[in-house]
Design an enzyme around this catalytic site. Structure first.
Site, mmCIF file in Angstrom:
data_model
loop_
_atom_site.group_PDB
_atom_site.id
_atom_site.type_symbol
_atom_site.label_atom_id
_atom_site.label_comp_id
_atom_site.label_asym_id
_atom_site.label_seq_id
_atom_site.Cartn_x
_atom_site.Cartn_y
_atom_site.Cartn_z
ATOM 1 N N SER A 281 0.857 -1.192 0.000
ATOM 2 C CA SER A 281 0.000 0.000 0.000
ATOM 3 C C SER A 281 0.885 1.232 0.000
ATOM 4 O O SER A 281 1.994 1.217 0.576
ATOM 5 C CB SER A 281 -0.883 0.034 1.249
ATOM 6 O OG SER A 281 -1.535 1.289 1.357
ATOM 7 N N TYR B 183 -1.717 -0.619 10.141
ATOM 8 C CA TYR B 183 -1.848 -1.085 8.750
ATOM 9 C C TYR B 183 -0.633 -0.660 7.921
ATOM 10 O O TYR B 183 -0.059 -1.454 7.167
ATOM 11 C CB TYR B 183 -3.128 -0.492 8.158
ATOM 12 C CG TYR B 183 -3.324 -0.703 6.683
ATOM 13 C CD1 TYR B 183 -3.859 -1.892 6.184
ATOM 14 C CD2 TYR B 183 -3.004 0.307 5.769
ATOM 15 C CE1 TYR B 183 -4.052 -2.067 4.814
ATOM 16 C CE2 TYR B 183 -3.198 0.137 4.410
ATOM 17 C CZ TYR B 183 -3.729 -1.054 3.936
ATOM 18 O OH TYR B 183 -3.923 -1.226 2.589
HETATM 19 P P1 NAP Z 1 -11.637 -5.444 0.004
HETATM 20 O O1 NAP Z 1 -12.449 -4.869 -1.085
HETATM 21 O O2 NAP Z 1 -11.960 -5.102 1.425
HETATM 22 O O3 NAP Z 1 -11.582 -7.033 -0.178
HETATM 23 C C1 NAP Z 1 -10.855 -7.776 0.753
HETATM 24 C C2 NAP Z 1 -10.725 -9.201 0.267
HETATM 25 O O4 NAP Z 1 -9.859 -9.894 1.184
HETATM 26 C C3 NAP Z 1 -12.041 -9.944 0.243
HETATM 27 O O5 NAP Z 1 -11.992 -10.863 -0.822
HETATM 28 C C4 NAP Z 1 -12.031 -10.668 1.595
HETATM 29 O O6 NAP Z 1 -12.808 -11.875 1.593
HETATM 30 C C5 NAP Z 1 -10.572 -11.007 1.711
HETATM 31 N N1 NAP Z 1 -10.106 -11.235 3.084
HETATM 32 C C6 NAP Z 1 -10.177 -10.393 4.137
HETATM 33 N N2 NAP Z 1 -9.632 -10.961 5.220
HETATM 34 C C7 NAP Z 1 -9.205 -12.192 4.849
HETATM 35 C C8 NAP Z 1 -8.582 -13.263 5.512
HETATM 36 N N3 NAP Z 1 -8.260 -13.187 6.816
HETATM 37 N N4 NAP Z 1 -8.306 -14.389 4.814
HETATM 38 C C9 NAP Z 1 -8.631 -14.493 3.508
HETATM 39 N N5 NAP Z 1 -9.230 -13.504 2.809
HETATM 40 C C10 NAP Z 1 -9.518 -12.379 3.482
HETATM 41 O O7 NAP Z 1 -10.075 -5.024 -0.171
HETATM 42 P P2 NAP Z 1 -9.324 -4.321 -1.400
HETATM 43 O O8 NAP Z 1 -9.494 -2.855 -1.273
HETATM 44 O O9 NAP Z 1 -9.636 -5.004 -2.662
HETATM 45 O O10 NAP Z 1 -7.802 -4.595 -0.972
HETATM 46 C C11 NAP Z 1 -7.032 -5.660 -1.514
HETATM 47 C C12 NAP Z 1 -5.587 -5.437 -1.086
HETATM 48 O O11 NAP Z 1 -5.123 -4.176 -1.568
HETATM 49 C C13 NAP Z 1 -5.387 -5.409 0.431
HETATM 50 O O12 NAP Z 1 -4.180 -6.051 0.775
HETATM 51 C C14 NAP Z 1 -5.291 -3.934 0.741
HETATM 52 O O13 NAP Z 1 -4.564 -3.681 1.914
HETATM 53 C C15 NAP Z 1 -4.589 -3.422 -0.508
HETATM 54 N N6 NAP Z 1 -4.808 -1.990 -0.720
HETATM 55 C C16 NAP Z 1 -6.058 -1.502 -0.981
HETATM 56 C C17 NAP Z 1 -6.209 -0.131 -1.159
HETATM 57 C C18 NAP Z 1 -7.538 0.506 -1.440
HETATM 58 O O14 NAP Z 1 -7.634 1.768 -1.427
HETATM 59 N N7 NAP Z 1 -8.601 -0.242 -1.703
HETATM 60 C C19 NAP Z 1 -5.105 0.720 -1.068
HETATM 61 C C20 NAP Z 1 -3.859 0.179 -0.804
HETATM 62 C C21 NAP Z 1 -3.717 -1.172 -0.627
HETATM 63 P P3 NAP Z 1 -14.415 -11.888 1.940
HETATM 64 O O15 NAP Z 1 -15.105 -11.385 0.693
HETATM 65 O O16 NAP Z 1 -14.713 -13.311 2.234
HETATM 66 O O17 NAP Z 1 -14.601 -10.977 3.110
#
Ligand code: NAP
Length: 247
Positions: free
Chosen positions: A142, A156
């Site tokens: 991130s 985080y």
């Molecule tokens: P999201 O929309 O909240 O989706 C999270 C995903 O992770 C879902 O598929 C969830 O499964 C799964 N998950 C959560 N906890 C888990 C666990 N303990 N074991 C297995 N699966 C788990 O997140 P996102 O925004 O797409 O983020 C994806 C990645 O990008 C993350 O690592 C996040 O830190 C990083 N990131 C995101 C952003 C942003 O602005 N969105 C920015 C920087 C970095 P369920 O559907 O079953 O809950």
């Protein structure tokens, strides 16, 4: 034809990466932790796009679940050639002074221990000297890792700093055995993660203050993931790519 496992593939960035893999005709293991309906919907999108999909439920912070999700994907599609270590969580915005130890343990459990367990499983299965075909590992870090996320999520941010360091070290361990390891640092991306942090509109509110003047989409991050998975990135390893609109 590649065989890919995506942790947290049910929603957000992981879902879009799964669909793009499907468009390339690849097979995708879709890990999720609790939202089976979302995972099934993603699998349907992957199949419609032209790929194959299998679901692999499990908590990345639990060692036996991690081993099982890798095994389930290999059982369905044969040896893995790519893994996206994407599952990650935030907790509601808070200064460090007010964070409980339970919160910090969960953030580090999922984002750090989870990433290390998945990376270890990659290191046991993909390298040529371990019977694998080589391949590509992509970790989701991130922009928080370099910004620190003060008053929001310093826990985080630190967990993503660990992901950056893991990427650099594992890339060097596996380079000679045909496995590339890279990370992506997304900026403000419109997904559900911000709602779980207590502010559904956060990506938009802060996205308009970035150099590009808008938040990013999950698809824009997924494009970078799939490039790193692909053979087009054959000389790229140990890289940490900012996909953050200049933030
Ligand atoms: P999201 O929309 O909240 O989706 C999270 C995903 O992770 C879902 O598929 C969830 O499964 C799964 N998950 C959560 N906890 C888990 C666990 N303990 N074991 C297995 N699966 C788990 O997140 P996102 O925004 O797409 O983020 C994806 C990645 O990008 C993350 O690592 C996040 O830190 C990083 N990131 C995101 C952003 C942003 O602005 N969105 C920015 C920087 C970095 P369920 O559907 O079953 O809950």
């Amino acid at each position: 034809m590649k065989s890919i496992l995506i942790t947290g593939g049910s929603r957000g960035i992981g879902r879009e990466a799964a669909i793009l893999c499907g468009e390339r005709g690849w097979s995708v293991g879709i890990n999720y932790v609790g939202n089976r309906a979302a995972a099934e919907e993603t699998a349907e999108h992957v199949r419609k796009a032209g790929g194959k999909a299998v679901l692999a439920q499990g908590d990345v912070a639990a060692e036996k679940d991690v081993v099982a999700m890798f095994a389930a994907t290999e059982h369905a599609f044969g040896r893995l050639t790519g893994v996206v270590i994407n599952a990650g969580i935030v907790a509601p915005a808070s200064p460090l002074a007010d964070m409980s130890v339970e919160r910090m343990q969960r953030i580090f459990g999922v984002n750090v221990l989870g990433a290390y367990l998945c990376a270890r499983e990659c290191a046991r299965r993909l390298p040529k000297n371990r019977g694998g075909e080589g391949g590509s590992v992509v970790l989701l870090s991130s922009a928080a890792a370099r910004l620190g996320s003060p008053f929001e999520y310093v826990d985080y941010a630190g967990s993503k700093g660990a992901v950056d360091t893991l990427t650099v070290g594992l890339a060097k361990e596996l380079a000679a055995e045909g496995v590339r390891v890279n990370a992506i640092r997304p900026g403000l991306i419109e997904t559900d993660i911000h709602a779980s942090g207590g502010e559904p509109g956060r990506a938009h509110r802060l996205g308009v203050t970035t150099p590009m003047g808008r938040p990013g989409t999950a698809r824009e991050v997924a494009e970078a993931i799939v490039w790193l998975l692909s053979d087009a990135a054959s000389y790229t390893t140990g890289a940490i790519l900012d996909v953050s609109g200049g933030r």
